[in-house]
Design a protein around this motif. Structure first.
Motif, mmCIF file in Angstrom:
data_model
loop_
_atom_site.group_PDB
_atom_site.id
_atom_site.type_symbol
_atom_site.label_atom_id
_atom_site.label_comp_id
_atom_site.label_asym_id
_atom_site.label_seq_id
_atom_site.Cartn_x
_atom_site.Cartn_y
_atom_site.Cartn_z
ATOM 1 N N PRO A 65 1.051 -1.539 -0.264
ATOM 2 C CA PRO A 65 0.091 -0.173 -0.166
ATOM 3 C C PRO A 65 0.763 1.164 0.221
ATOM 4 C CG PRO A 65 -0.412 -1.170 1.957
ATOM 5 C CD PRO A 65 0.708 -2.087 1.050
ATOM 6 N N PRO A 66 0.559 2.361 -0.732
ATOM 7 C CA PRO A 66 0.991 3.326 -0.436
ATOM 8 C C PRO A 66 1.670 4.281 1.122
ATOM 9 C CG PRO A 66 -1.307 3.731 -1.874
ATOM 10 C CD PRO A 66 -0.663 2.977 -0.541
ATOM 11 N N PRO A 67 3.348 4.846 1.673
ATOM 12 C CA PRO A 67 3.240 4.633 2.576
ATOM 13 C C PRO A 67 1.640 5.657 3.397
ATOM 14 C CG PRO A 67 5.229 4.970 0.883
ATOM 15 C CD PRO A 67 3.347 4.789 0.014
ATOM 16 N N ARG A 68 2.342 5.611 4.669
ATOM 17 C CA ARG A 68 1.603 6.291 5.613
ATOM 18 C C ARG A 68 2.088 7.635 5.247
ATOM 19 N NH1 ARG A 68 1.394 3.127 10.979
ATOM 20 N NH2 ARG A 68 3.520 3.087 9.737
ATOM 21 N N ARG A 69 1.145 8.937 5.364
ATOM 22 C CA ARG A 69 1.887 10.631 5.726
ATOM 23 C C ARG A 69 1.447 10.680 6.631
ATOM 24 N NH1 ARG A 69 1.393 12.879 -0.278
ATOM 25 N NH2 ARG A 69 2.670 11.994 -1.422
ATOM 26 N N LYS A 70 2.028 11.774 7.749
ATOM 27 C CA LYS A 70 1.754 11.909 9.086
ATOM 28 C C LYS A 70 0.495 13.170 8.708
ATOM 29 C CE LYS A 70 5.216 16.173 8.002
ATOM 30 N NZ LYS A 70 6.047 17.076 9.043
ATOM 31 N N PRO A 71 -0.782 12.666 9.823
ATOM 32 C CA PRO A 71 -1.636 13.663 9.154
ATOM 33 C C PRO A 71 -1.778 15.100 8.962
ATOM 34 C CG PRO A 71 -1.579 12.530 11.131
ATOM 35 C CD PRO A 71 -0.593 12.132 10.769
ATOM 36 N N PRO A 72 -1.967 15.817 7.983
ATOM 37 C CA PRO A 72 -2.041 17.592 7.638
ATOM 38 C C PRO A 72 -2.322 18.316 8.622
ATOM 39 C CG PRO A 72 -3.774 16.237 6.778
ATOM 40 C CD PRO A 72 -3.108 15.493 7.026
ATOM 41 N N HIS A 73 -3.811 17.305 9.327
ATOM 42 C CA HIS A 73 -4.041 19.123 9.928
ATOM 43 C C HIS A 73 -4.792 17.946 11.282
ATOM 44 C CE1 HIS A 73 -7.831 17.330 8.040
ATOM 45 N NE2 HIS A 73 -7.003 17.541 6.850
ATOM 46 N N GLY A 74 -5.486 19.150 12.096
ATOM 47 C CA GLY A 74 -6.315 18.187 12.780
ATOM 48 C C GLY A 74 -5.838 17.862 14.425
ATOM 49 N N TRP A 75 -6.782 17.367 14.905
ATOM 50 C CA TRP A 75 -6.371 16.240 16.251
ATOM 51 C C TRP A 75 -5.075 15.152 16.073
ATOM 52 C CZ3 TRP A 75 -5.800 18.938 20.430
ATOM 53 C CH2 TRP A 75 -6.935 20.264 20.162
ATOM 54 N N ALA A 76 -5.777 14.567 14.524
ATOM 55 C CA ALA A 76 -4.733 13.721 14.605
ATOM 56 C C ALA A 76 -3.298 14.149 14.035
ATOM 57 C CB ALA A 76 -4.933 12.651 13.006
ATOM 58 N N ARG A 77 -3.085 15.500 14.337
ATOM 59 C CA ARG A 77 -1.935 16.248 13.282
ATOM 60 C C ARG A 77 -1.060 16.489 15.054
ATOM 61 N NH1 ARG A 77 1.305 18.131 9.794
ATOM 62 N NH2 ARG A 77 3.534 19.577 10.693
ATOM 63 N N THR A 78 -1.803 16.972 15.781
ATOM 64 C CA THR A 78 -1.398 16.994 17.338
ATOM 65 C C THR A 78 -0.844 16.242 18.316
ATOM 66 O OG1 THR A 78 -3.033 19.143 17.270
ATOM 67 C CG2 THR A 78 -1.839 17.840 19.621
ATOM 68 N N ARG A 79 -1.850 14.624 17.226
ATOM 69 C CA ARG A 79 -1.176 13.492 18.242
ATOM 70 C C ARG A 79 -0.084 13.090 17.773
ATOM 71 N NH1 ARG A 79 -6.207 11.495 18.290
ATOM 72 N NH2 ARG A 79 -6.639 11.914 16.233
ATOM 73 N N TYR A 80 0.247 13.336 16.309
ATOM 74 C CA TYR A 80 1.541 12.823 15.689
ATOM 75 C C TYR A 80 2.496 13.671 16.456
ATOM 76 C CZ TYR A 80 4.753 12.884 12.302
ATOM 77 O OH TYR A 80 6.097 12.271 11.079
ATOM 78 N N GLU A 81 2.344 14.611 16.093
ATOM 79 C CA GLU A 81 3.166 15.501 16.993
ATOM 80 C C GLU A 81 4.055 16.040 18.292
ATOM 81 O OE1 GLU A 81 5.325 17.854 15.084
ATOM 82 O OE2 GLU A 81 4.033 17.829 13.613
ATOM 83 N N TRP A 82 3.126 14.868 19.097
ATOM 84 C CA TRP A 82 2.888 14.530 20.604
ATOM 85 C C TRP A 82 4.101 13.430 21.135
ATOM 86 C CZ3 TRP A 82 3.647 17.501 24.526
ATOM 87 C CH2 TRP A 82 2.918 18.878 24.560
ATOM 88 N N VAL A 83 3.658 12.190 19.528
ATOM 89 C CA VAL A 83 4.601 11.064 19.558
ATOM 90 C C VAL A 83 5.968 11.345 19.089
ATOM 91 C CG1 VAL A 83 4.034 9.060 18.601
ATOM 92 C CG2 VAL A 83 2.248 9.661 19.308
ATOM 93 N N GLU A 84 5.672 12.072 18.238
ATOM 94 C CA GLU A 84 7.277 12.509 17.476
ATOM 95 C C GLU A 84 8.107 13.174 19.334
ATOM 96 O OE1 GLU A 84 8.684 11.462 14.970
ATOM 97 O OE2 GLU A 84 7.275 10.308 14.921
ATOM 98 N N PHE A 85 7.283 13.843 19.776
ATOM 99 C CA PHE A 85 7.389 14.647 20.885
ATOM 100 C C PHE A 85 7.976 13.687 22.269
ATOM 101 C CE2 PHE A 85 7.934 16.582 25.128
ATOM 102 C CZ PHE A 85 8.958 17.562 25.009
ATOM 103 N N GLY A 86 7.570 12.983 22.197
ATOM 104 C CA GLY A 86 7.941 11.471 22.666
ATOM 105 C C GLY A 86 9.405 10.632 22.658
ATOM 106 N N LYS A 87 8.951 10.950 21.833
ATOM 107 C CA LYS A 87 10.247 10.430 20.558
ATOM 108 C C LYS A 87 12.126 10.739 21.002
ATOM 109 C CE LYS A 87 8.371 7.873 16.861
ATOM 110 N NZ LYS A 87 8.182 7.499 15.684
ATOM 111 N N ALA A 88 11.680 12.216 20.772
ATOM 112 C CA ALA A 88 12.992 13.555 21.412
ATOM 113 C C ALA A 88 13.317 13.010 22.615
ATOM 114 C CB ALA A 88 12.531 14.417 20.778
ATOM 115 N N ALA A 89 11.805 13.231 23.931
ATOM 116 C CA ALA A 89 11.983 13.358 25.050
ATOM 117 C C ALA A 89 12.775 11.482 25.563
ATOM 118 C CB ALA A 89 10.497 13.554 25.696
ATOM 119 N N LEU A 90 12.510 11.034 24.895
ATOM 120 C CA LEU A 90 13.261 9.387 25.488
ATOM 121 C C LEU A 90 14.364 10.254 24.311
ATOM 122 C CD1 LEU A 90 13.512 6.121 25.280
ATOM 123 C CD2 LEU A 90 12.401 6.215 23.051
ATOM 124 N N ALA A 91 14.941 10.291 23.781
ATOM 125 C CA ALA A 91 16.168 10.489 22.838
ATOM 126 C C ALA A 91 17.148 11.502 23.535
ATOM 127 C CB ALA A 91 15.984 10.857 21.684
#
Length: 192
Positions: A98-124
């Motif tokens: 299937p086509p690769p997933r893209r990050k959500p472009p807007h809304g709360w899905a994008r907000t969740r995505y950004e917090w998950v990425e921030f969580g990875k940065a905090a772990l790093a």
């Protein structure tokens, strides 16, 4: 010398990843590809070993040692998602996936995505700081490890700047763009 090892490990990461994906998809050697992909974290172990050997041999900790800790932290925290990112693209291109997933472009899905990425940065950051503290304890000489203390502040600053993205998306979630009107807009009649 350690900077060369860091650069080599970064190149090695991508070479081992590409070899694993090439074996897995275009060459259809699933087991070989899987074994190569499992070898990706071994590149991090090479860097960790080189850093420890350098410090144990009496080197004064400097910028490269701090960079090695930061690199290892980010590699561990983001490595799995980077492998998944590349795997999705190879599977789509070479195996009809299937086509690769893209990050959500807007809304709360994008907000969740950004917090998950921030969580990875905090772990790093946590991993990087733990490695820095381990290096300081390993050497046991504050004069030889003074440069490493500054790296904890650098990693904290990077994390603080990174936090702006999820905070911004939480406070002002992006909205979908307005669809453009089909065709040309109606022209107003000019008064005569």
């Amino acid at each position: 010398m350690l900077v060369v090892v860091i650069a080599g490990c970064e190149i090695g990461f991508w070479v081992v990843l590409a070899a694993g994906l090439l074996a897995r998809y275009p060459l259809r050697m699933r087991r070989t590809g899987a074994a190569l992909l499992l070898g990706v974290p071994l590149v991090d172990l090479v860097l960790l070993a080189a850093t420890v050997i350098d410090l144990r041999s009496g080197a004064t900790a400097g910028f490269p040692h701090g960079l090695a800790a930061a690199y290892l932290g980010y590699s561990v925290a983001f490595g799995h998602s980077m492998v998944r990112w590349a795997d999705e693209r190879f599977a789509h291109r070479f195996a009809g996936g299937p086509p690769p997933r893209r990050k959500p472009p807007h809304g709360w899905a994008r907000t969740r995505y950004e917090w998950v990425e921030f969580g990875k940065a905090a772990l790093a950051t946590a991993i990087g700081c733990a490695l820095l503290l381990a290096m300081i304890a390993l050497v046991g000489d504050p004069d030889r490890t003074a440069a490493l203390t500054g790296w904890t502040a650098r990693l904290g600053l990077v994390l603080a700047v990174w936090s702006l993205w999820p905070i911004t998306h939480t406070l002002w979630p992006s909205k979908p763009k307005e669809p453009e009107a089909r065709g040309r807009p109606a022209q107003r009649a000019r008064p005569r």
